[in-house]
Motif scaffolding. Structure first.
Motif, short mmCIF file in Angstrom:
data_model
loop_
_atom_site.label_atom_id
_atom_site.label_comp_id
_atom_site.label_asym_id
_atom_site.label_seq_id
_atom_site.Cartn_x
_atom_site.Cartn_y
_atom_site.Cartn_z
N HIS A 58 29.24 -44.18 50.30
CA HIS A 58 30.14 -44.64 49.24
C HIS A 58 29.48 -44.24 47.92
O HIS A 58 28.52 -44.85 47.48
CB HIS A 58 30.33 -46.16 49.33
CG HIS A 58 31.29 -46.71 48.31
ND1 HIS A 58 31.48 -48.06 48.14
CD2 HIS A 58 32.11 -46.10 47.41
CE1 HIS A 58 32.38 -48.25 47.17
NE2 HIS A 58 32.76 -47.07 46.72
N GLN B 182 36.91 -41.58 40.39
CA GLN B 182 35.92 -42.60 40.02
C GLN B 182 34.88 -42.80 41.12
O GLN B 182 33.70 -42.92 40.83
CB GLN B 182 36.63 -43.92 39.72
CG GLN B 182 35.71 -44.97 39.11
CD GLN B 182 36.45 -46.26 38.82
OE1 GLN B 182 37.38 -46.64 39.55
NE2 GLN B 182 36.05 -46.96 37.77
N GLU B 183 35.33 -42.81 42.38
CA GLU B 183 34.41 -43.02 43.51
C GLU B 183 34.86 -42.16 44.69
O GLU B 183 36.01 -41.74 44.76
CB GLU B 183 34.38 -44.50 43.93
CG GLU B 183 33.92 -45.45 42.85
CD GLU B 183 33.96 -46.91 43.28
OE1 GLU B 183 34.10 -47.17 44.51
OE2 GLU B 183 33.85 -47.79 42.42
N THR C 67 29.31 -44.01 44.08
CA THR C 67 29.87 -44.75 42.94
C THR C 67 29.33 -44.25 41.61
O THR C 67 29.91 -44.58 40.57
CB THR C 67 29.57 -46.25 43.06
OG1 THR C 67 28.14 -46.43 43.14
CG2 THR C 67 30.21 -46.86 44.30
N GLU C 68 28.24 -43.50 41.61
CA GLU C 68 27.72 -42.95 40.36
C GLU C 68 28.60 -41.75 39.96
O GLU C 68 28.73 -40.79 40.72
CB GLU C 68 26.27 -42.50 40.53
CG GLU C 68 25.28 -43.64 40.71
CD GLU C 68 25.16 -44.50 39.46
OE1 GLU C 68 25.31 -43.95 38.34
OE2 GLU C 68 24.93 -45.71 39.60
N LYS D 149 38.79 -42.44 45.32
CA LYS D 149 39.28 -43.58 44.53
C LYS D 149 39.43 -43.13 43.09
O LYS D 149 38.49 -42.59 42.49
CB LYS D 149 38.31 -44.75 44.61
CG LYS D 149 38.77 -45.96 43.79
CD LYS D 149 37.72 -47.07 43.79
CE LYS D 149 38.19 -48.25 42.94
NZ LYS D 149 37.14 -49.31 42.85
#
Length: 400
Positions: free
Chosen positions: A319, A294-295, A321-322, A228
């Motif tokens: 997933h 971003q992810e 996300t950091e 992403k």
């Protein structure tokens, strides 16, 4: 008079390159005029491009109109410049803003380079700015070493990475190439890696090699991962600093907050596979723009795959996300493929045309110029009519 024979020749590899990694990467094409290809000649060029990732034509004569026509032929329904016509120039916060000057009568073609160009194709007093790592990297080469040493500025794919689909090809045409001493590209990452480069080179690495080098557990992750990208990623990343290798960003919390970006829509955010499938060879190419990520969304191992003692990472999926976790994982996967022996730094001559498969390679600006050194190139890529295809179900079963 008989037509000249069409022949292909290996690229002129520098002594730093390991030839065993360049059997299929890159080829020079002779006996064709790339600005005036017949349909059958174009099909040959298209096939060569997907098989070799980069094609070199020497002494090409190419107007902006011809370059646009050639680029568009690879994706006939594409029309807009890869980052959007005039959008990049109008968005002052974008990190790309200083680097591009649009040819007025052919807005899909950009003038890039370095120095003052008094008059060119309808542009007057165009001040070109070759990207320098000191404007983007967290650490820099000391000023006293600046023209002797350089860095990879930013490893990337030519793509807006928001709303528009990544271009299939980029064409780069050299109009003026400054003469000067070769430089040494420093990695400055603790490895001691260095790469001798011609002044103002463009550096290329193979996305196929990037995937092939991965150990099995990382191939399993790559084949299952979707990337992403941030909305308006070049505006988002503008306040941030790059790593010394140019392969992604430091995680310092400097990215522009999403609510301070130009207006954006969730539906236009790009989710792209980590691996892009070559439409001719079927090979998988590791194609991630490390600065814009971003992810990461990692699918679980497919049904029937062993989850026990096989070393698979993220067997149940994840997933991430950091930003630090996302960047660390991607860097670990991409860094082996930019080792000096795997980089092709093209030594430009005037009238060189390089066509590269933008969905099969990563490339970087390199070099630092002295005052008065003028470099002029025409660059064209077009936002594609579709997003790249990812691994097939068969690929996933094979590697996951």
């Amino acid at each position: 008079m008989a037509a000249a024979a069409i022949t292909t020749h290996p690229l002129p590899l520098p002594p730093s390159a390991d030839p065993s990694y360049f059997h299929t990467f890159g080829t020079e094409v002779r006996g064709l005029d790339p600005g005036n290809l017949t349909p059958s000649q174009f099909k040959l060029v298209e096939d060569l491009l997907y098989k070799h990732s980069a094609l070199l034509f020497r002494n090409a004569d190419l107007s902006p109109e011809q370059q646009y026509t050639l680029t568009k032929a690879f994706d006939p329904s594409s029309e807009s410049y890869g980052h959007g016509n005039n959008k990049t120039g109008g968005e002052k916060k974008s990190i790309l803003h200083p680097d591009l000057k649009t040819i007025p009568r052919q807005p899909q073609v950009q003038l890039i380079g370095n120095g003052l160009v008094p008059e060119h194709e309808g542009l007057v007093n165009a001040q070109l700015k070759h990207p320098h790592h000191r404007t983007f990297h967290k650490t820099v080469v000391p000023p006293e070493d600046d023209l002797k040493y350089t860095r990879f500025y930013r490893w990337h794919i030519d793509a807006a990475l928001y709303d528009l689909s990544p271009p299939k090809v980029t064409t780069l045409y050299a109009l003026a190439v400054p003469q000067g001493e070769a430089q040494v590209c420093r990695y400055d990452d603790g490895t001691g890696d260095e790469l001798p480069v011609p002044l103002g080179t463009t550096a290329f690495v193979s996305g196929k090699t990037m995937f092939d080098l991965l150990p099995p557990e990382m191939k399993s992750v790559a084949v299952r991962t979707t990337v992403k990208y941030a909305p308006h990623p070049y505006v988002w990343m503008a306040p941030a600093h790059a790593l010394s290798t140019g392969l992604g960003l430091e995680t310092e919390g400097l990215e522009l907050p999403l609510n301070e970006l130009p207006q954006w829509e969730e539906g236009k955010v790009k989710f792209l596979p980590m691996l892009w499938k070559n439409p001719v060879t079927g090979n998988l190419h590791f194609e991630v723009h490390p600065c814009g990520i971003q992810e990461l969304l990692i699918a679980p191992l497919p049904k029937g795959a062993s989850r026990d003692n096989d070393g698979a990472s993220y067997p149940s999926g994840a997933h991430l996300t950091e930003l630090k976790d996302v960047r660390d994982l991607v860097y670990k996967m991409q860094r082996p493929a930019i080792a000096p022996a795997l980089v092709y730094p093209h030594d430009w001559n005037e009238k060189d045309l390089v066509i590269f498969h933008n969905r099969g390679v990563l490339h970087s600006v390199v070099g630092a110029f002295a005052e008065g050194q003028v470099r002029m190139f025409h660059q064209c890529n077009l936002a594609a009519s579709d997003d790249p295809a990812g691994p097939s179900e068969e690929d996933i079963r094979k590697y996951a």
